[in-house]
Design a protein around this motif. Structure first.
Motif, short mmCIF file in Angstrom:
data_model
loop_
_atom_site.label_atom_id
_atom_site.label_comp_id
_atom_site.label_asym_id
_atom_site.label_seq_id
_atom_site.Cartn_x
_atom_site.Cartn_y
_atom_site.Cartn_z
N ILE A 132 -2.90 -38.00 31.10
CA ILE A 132 -3.98 -39.18 31.38
C ILE A 132 -3.57 -40.60 31.06
CG2 ILE A 132 -6.42 -39.58 31.03
CD1 ILE A 132 -6.76 -36.59 31.16
N LYS A 142 -1.02 -41.95 33.18
CA LYS A 142 -1.58 -42.19 34.51
C LYS A 142 -2.20 -43.77 34.54
CE LYS A 142 -3.98 -39.90 38.22
NZ LYS A 142 -4.98 -38.88 38.51
N LEU A 202 -0.01 -47.01 35.47
CA LEU A 202 -0.19 -47.70 36.75
C LEU A 202 -1.04 -49.01 37.10
CD1 LEU A 202 -0.56 -44.91 39.53
CD2 LEU A 202 1.12 -46.86 39.69
N LYS A 203 -1.84 -49.15 36.34
CA LYS A 203 -3.01 -49.96 36.35
C LYS A 203 -3.07 -51.04 35.05
CE LYS A 203 -3.93 -49.98 40.61
NZ LYS A 203 -3.82 -51.10 41.60
N TYR A 250 -7.76 -55.26 41.27
CA TYR A 250 -7.58 -53.99 41.25
C TYR A 250 -6.97 -53.49 42.62
CZ TYR A 250 -8.88 -48.95 41.47
OH TYR A 250 -8.83 -47.68 41.31
N ASN A 251 -7.28 -53.91 43.70
CA ASN A 251 -6.68 -53.34 44.98
C ASN A 251 -5.42 -53.73 45.17
OD1 ASN A 251 -8.93 -51.89 45.71
ND2 ASN A 251 -10.14 -53.68 46.39
N VAL A 269 -1.41 -53.37 44.68
CA VAL A 269 -0.79 -52.21 44.16
C VAL A 269 0.24 -52.78 42.82
CG1 VAL A 269 -0.79 -50.69 45.99
CG2 VAL A 269 1.01 -52.57 45.89
N PHE A 283 -13.79 -52.52 40.13
CA PHE A 283 -13.43 -51.13 40.10
C PHE A 283 -14.21 -50.36 39.24
CE2 PHE A 283 -11.49 -52.74 36.34
CZ PHE A 283 -11.34 -51.67 35.51
N TYR A 284 -14.30 -49.02 39.59
CA TYR A 284 -15.23 -48.24 38.83
C TYR A 284 -14.44 -47.60 37.65
CZ TYR A 284 -18.10 -44.13 37.96
OH TYR A 284 -18.83 -43.18 37.33
N ASN A 299 -11.17 -31.12 30.55
CA ASN A 299 -10.10 -30.68 31.57
C ASN A 299 -9.89 -29.25 31.26
OD1 ASN A 299 -10.15 -32.99 32.68
ND2 ASN A 299 -8.11 -33.75 32.26
N TYR A 348 -11.04 -35.75 40.90
CA TYR A 348 -10.82 -36.68 39.80
C TYR A 348 -9.54 -36.52 38.82
CZ TYR A 348 -14.16 -39.48 36.93
OH TYR A 348 -14.90 -40.43 36.23
N MET A 349 -9.12 -35.26 38.90
CA MET A 349 -7.84 -35.09 38.05
C MET A 349 -6.63 -35.39 38.64
SD MET A 349 -8.10 -31.44 36.03
CE MET A 349 -9.72 -30.39 36.13
N PHE A 350 -6.71 -35.18 40.16
CA PHE A 350 -5.38 -35.38 40.91
C PHE A 350 -5.46 -36.38 41.87
CE2 PHE A 350 -5.48 -30.94 39.40
CZ PHE A 350 -4.30 -31.09 38.70
N TYR A 351 -6.45 -37.23 41.84
CA TYR A 351 -6.23 -38.37 42.71
C TYR A 351 -5.19 -39.33 42.56
CZ TYR A 351 -8.01 -41.64 39.42
OH TYR A 351 -8.08 -42.43 38.27
N TYR A 368 -3.57 -43.25 42.69
CA TYR A 368 -3.62 -44.43 43.03
C TYR A 368 -2.76 -45.22 44.22
CZ TYR A 368 -6.27 -46.06 38.63
OH TYR A 368 -7.11 -46.31 37.70
N PRO A 369 -3.19 -45.77 44.88
CA PRO A 369 -2.17 -46.31 45.89
C PRO A 369 -0.99 -47.25 45.18
CG PRO A 369 -4.41 -47.36 46.34
CD PRO A 369 -4.38 -46.52 44.97
N GLY A 423 -7.99 -45.05 46.63
CA GLY A 423 -8.15 -46.50 46.16
C GLY A 423 -9.06 -46.40 44.78
N THR A 424 -10.19 -45.74 44.88
CA THR A 424 -11.06 -45.69 43.94
C THR A 424 -11.55 -44.52 43.73
OG1 THR A 424 -13.24 -46.68 42.98
CG2 THR A 424 -12.87 -46.50 45.52
N ILE A 425 -12.04 -44.27 42.34
CA ILE A 425 -12.64 -42.84 41.92
C ILE A 425 -14.19 -43.14 42.30
CG2 ILE A 425 -10.69 -41.97 40.74
CD1 ILE A 425 -12.43 -42.95 38.32
N ALA A 475 -16.54 -39.87 41.46
CA ALA A 475 -17.19 -39.97 40.23
C ALA A 475 -18.82 -39.78 40.75
CB ALA A 475 -16.90 -41.07 39.55
#
Lengths: 524, 220
Positions: free
Chosen positions: A271, A274, A277-278, A373-374, A376, A480-481, B50, B136-139, B141-142, B153-155, B159
């Motif tokens: 996690i 992950k 990326l952002k 956010y959008n 890449v 973003f959320y 998880n 939620y776990m496996f989405y 991101y672009p 693009g967004t969760i 959520a």
């Protein structure tokens, strides 16, 4: 028997799956170990410059040293002459402008504003000698390259104040020429730690404590740790140094990134990986900056020129930081600061000399960092925001580049004459821009990405410093959320209402049951 | 005449209690991730949530298999028969010590309201939780060089579904915990789910059940 076997098998499976997900592979340790081993090899000086006949002579001018360097290191001068350390500008693609030549020569900042007209003072940090005027300076004269400011390993080289980049006349050029080598933190630091006219004025994460930092200040450069030098990360080939500051750069190129050594997935935790990326590494790994000495966070030029009994004066805070100087105005300082955070895709815009300012109601950002956010390519990065009030011509709607420095009184320089009108008039004439005679002060902001003063992994930003309802570090980034910080007010209200309603219903129903059964018992 | 009947088999009980445990644990960790409170610490909450999610999914897979191999899935087939009587019972009859309008038998353990509720849980709420949870776990991101159609693009939407379903599930738990006490005695339902046995009315031919119930109502 069968009854027991099935649940047992199931419980076993559940426990196994729990264990397999809870245990982590220790890849991080081996990755770090490889890096540590790689950087633990001490930099050995391959040649002894004291033995070279070329350097065994009495140097009387710094140019003689440069010529001596070039005898052996031929071709290197051409590399320097391609660099922005030398040219103070480079071709950059800027969104909305196209390709422009951009650098210290034509960009405006909100510290000492601009270099043009002030070169005698500013060029102390030019890798050359004799740049009294950046327009007339001969950029093709290789003998004016200052090899020593970067390559002196004797730590005795110094440039003189206000001499257009010339060295201090008291230094021993011969000894220095014989003790040259790969740049150390001191070589880079003499300029980059003192930009803006004092220690830690500009960056916040680059200052004199970084000459010999403790590991707690910077985990990489700590002398009690790996003791990395600047050029270990800012990898350099043919004098092209990787990494740059977006106060003067615009393009997503030639960056020095953490990922160059640490890869894009350095954590054991999927996690966390992950997030990369952002979220830039620095965002979590630099929880605070200006850890040792304060950095300037606001500069109000509008009070500059104020004198006491006709004389310039200064005011200092308890730690000795100037809070007022007659030549520069008022300052605000900050220490142990939490960075601000912005989206950044590696490209930036710039205010250049002569740009019209349409809207002065909100602060003018001199170097907007682009990203969202959008996008890449964008990641969240930590920045220092430096706020200022700086001179502006309200009629021509352009920022004023004042004449600040002159050798003598009467040449119009603010720092000698303390008169904004003449300083603006002379300054704008120097840069060939109109001046209406009117001066106001407008609010400006600069964004300085924070990349140094990396903390140890125990001290990184914790999850719930961002993932929280109140006071999230990322409270300002709303495109973003983010779990924990964000929620849908509708679902939150409806959900809580449903829970409350269920609870009250159950309570009322139960209460009424107790009540009615008692009544019936009495009756019965 | 009452008779001890074995109505909850061992797997069913195991499944029920494991599910109960999972749901409570997922709710505790989940609402911490949602930002409602702090207890485990955010990173731990995410990690535990998880792990619990995987155990819950494994459990669900086994439960589905069990429902189909035993034919127990038929228990959840919705019916409108006695639905009104059941609602009336909870609104009125229960306060007058009236008997349950539907009789619990091994073949028909659930009253019509339960059938509807549990079916809703099984085909709406739980699938929403599981699917939104897995996304939620496996989405993804672009990012550059990936197939755009497979990116999320967004969760936010994920959520919000996950949260909304969680609220519903919690509301169910509150009501469910209370309705446990509305059996023949306050603890008879709880005991049945622990031991598997419950004292039921002597087993008569199922087709007479309805008649008998109606008679009961008349008698009351």
């Amino acid at each position: 028997m069968k009854k027991i076997v099935i649940p047992l098998v199931l419980i076993g499976l559940v426990i196994l799956s729990a264990i397999s997900f809870l245990t982590s592979k220790n890849t991080e340790v081996t990755k770090l170990a490889v890096l540590k081993e790689q950087f633990d090899k001490k930099n050995v000086q391959h040649v002894d410059h004291t033995q070279f006949a070329e350097l065994k002579k009495k140097f009387t001018s710094p140019q003689q040293v440069t010529e001596a360097c070039i005898v052996c290191h031929n071709g290197r001068a051409q590399e320097i002459m391609q660099s922005n350390h030398w040219n103070w500008e480079r071709a950059e693609y800027v969104k909305g402008r196209g390709i422009v030549y951009l650098g210290k020569r034509n960009a405006i900042n909100n510290f000492c504003i601009g270099t043009e007209g002030n070169e005698m003072s500013c060029a102390k940090c030019h890798v050359g000698y004799g740049m009294s005027n950046s327009k007339t300076f001969n950029y093709n004269d290789e003998s004016n390259i200052d090899c020593l400011v970067c390559h002196d390993n004797s730590e005795t080289y110094a440039k003189a104040q206000e001499k257009g980049g010339a060295p201090d006349p008291n230094i021993d050029l011969t000894n220095i020429a014989q003790h040259v080598g790969k740049p150390k933190r001191t070589n880079c630091g003499v300029c980059h730690f003192f930009g803006g006219g004092g220690n830690n004025v500009k960056h916040g994460d680059l200052e004199k404590s970084m000459f010999e930092p403790a590991k707690s200040v910077d985990v990489h450069m700590g002398t009690d740790g790996m003791n990395l030098q600047c050029v270990d990360c800012h990898k350099t080939e043919n004098h092209m140094i990787s990494g740059k500051m977006y106060s003067l750069s615009s393009m997503n190129r030639n960056r020095a990134l953490c990922e160059d050594c640490h890869t894009e997935s350095p954590h054991d935790d999927a996690i966390l990986n992950k997030h990369t990326l952002k979220v830039a590494c620095q965002t979590c790994h630099i929880p605070i900056y200006a850890k040792v000495n304060a950095t300037k966070i606001a500069w109000d030029w509008s009070t500059a020129g104020k004198l006491k009994d006709g004389k310039p004066y200064e005011e200092d805070d308890a730690e000795g930081n100037h809070t007022f100087l007659s030549i520069k105005g008022n300052f605000t300082w900050g220490k142990n600061l939490k960075p601000d955070y912005v989206w950044f895709n590696g490209t930036a815009g710039h205010y250049l000399l002569g740009d019209k300012v349409a809207d002065t109601t909100k602060p003018l950002v001199l170097n907007p960092l682009y990203g969202s956010y959008n996008d890449v390519d964008s990641k969240i990065i930590p920045v220092k925001i430096h706020r200022a009030k700086q001179p502006f011509d309200p009629v021509n709607k352009i920022l004023i580049q004042p004449k600040l420095y002159a050798e003598k009184v009467g040449e119009g320089a603010l720092w000698k004459d303390f008169n904004w009108e003449t300083a603006s008039e002379v300054g704008m004439k120097d840069v060939n821009l109109p001046f209406s005679g009117k001066i106001s002060f407008i609010k400006t902001e600069m964004y300085w990405p924070v990349n140094h003063m990396v903390s140890s992994k125990e001290n990184t930003v914790k999850c719930n410093e961002c993932h929280t309802r109140e006071n999230s570090r990322l409270a300002g980034l709303n495109d973003f959320y983010m779990p924990a910080r964000d929620f849908s007010p509708v679902i939150e209200t409806a959900g809580k209402a449903v829970l409350l309603f269920s609870f009250l219903l159950v309570l009322a129903h139960g209460g009424f049951r107790i009540f009615s059964s008692r009544k019936m018992k009495k009756k019965g | 005449m009452k008779q001890k009947a074995y109505i909850y088999r061992s797997f069913e009980r195991f499944w029920h209690w494991m599910q109960a445990l999972s749901i409570f644990f997922l709710a505790a960790t989940g609402f911490e991730i949602h930002g409602s409170f702090t207890f485990f610490g955010y990173q731990n909450a995410v990690k535990y949530h998880n792990v619990a999610a995987y155990t819950f999914i494994i459990l669900i897979v086994f439960a589905i298999f069990w429902h189909f191999t035993t034919g127990e899935w038929k228990q959840y087939l919705p019916t409108t028969k006695h639905l009104k009587a059941q609602i009336n019972f909870y609104l009125i009859g229960i306060f007058q010590n009236a008997p349950h309008p539907t009789k619990k038998t091994v073949l028909s353990k659930l009253n019509p309201l339960q059938k509807l509720t549990y079916l809703g849980l099984k085909i709406l709420v739980i699938p929403t939780m599981v699917i939104s949870g897995l996304l939620y776990m496996f989405y993804r991101y672009p990012q550059k060089g990936t197939i755009e159609g497979l990116n999320i693009g967004t969760i936010e939407v994920i959520a919000l579904f996950h949260t909304a379903a969680a609220f519903l599930l919690m509301a169910f738990v509150i009501v469910h915990l209370y309705l446990i006490t509305t059996g023949a005695t306050i603890t008879s339902n709880l005991k049945a789910m622990i031991t598997g046995y419950e004292e039921l009315e002597a087993h008569e031919a199922p087709e007479n059940e309805d008649l008998k119930n109606e008679k009961n109502e008349v008698e009351v």
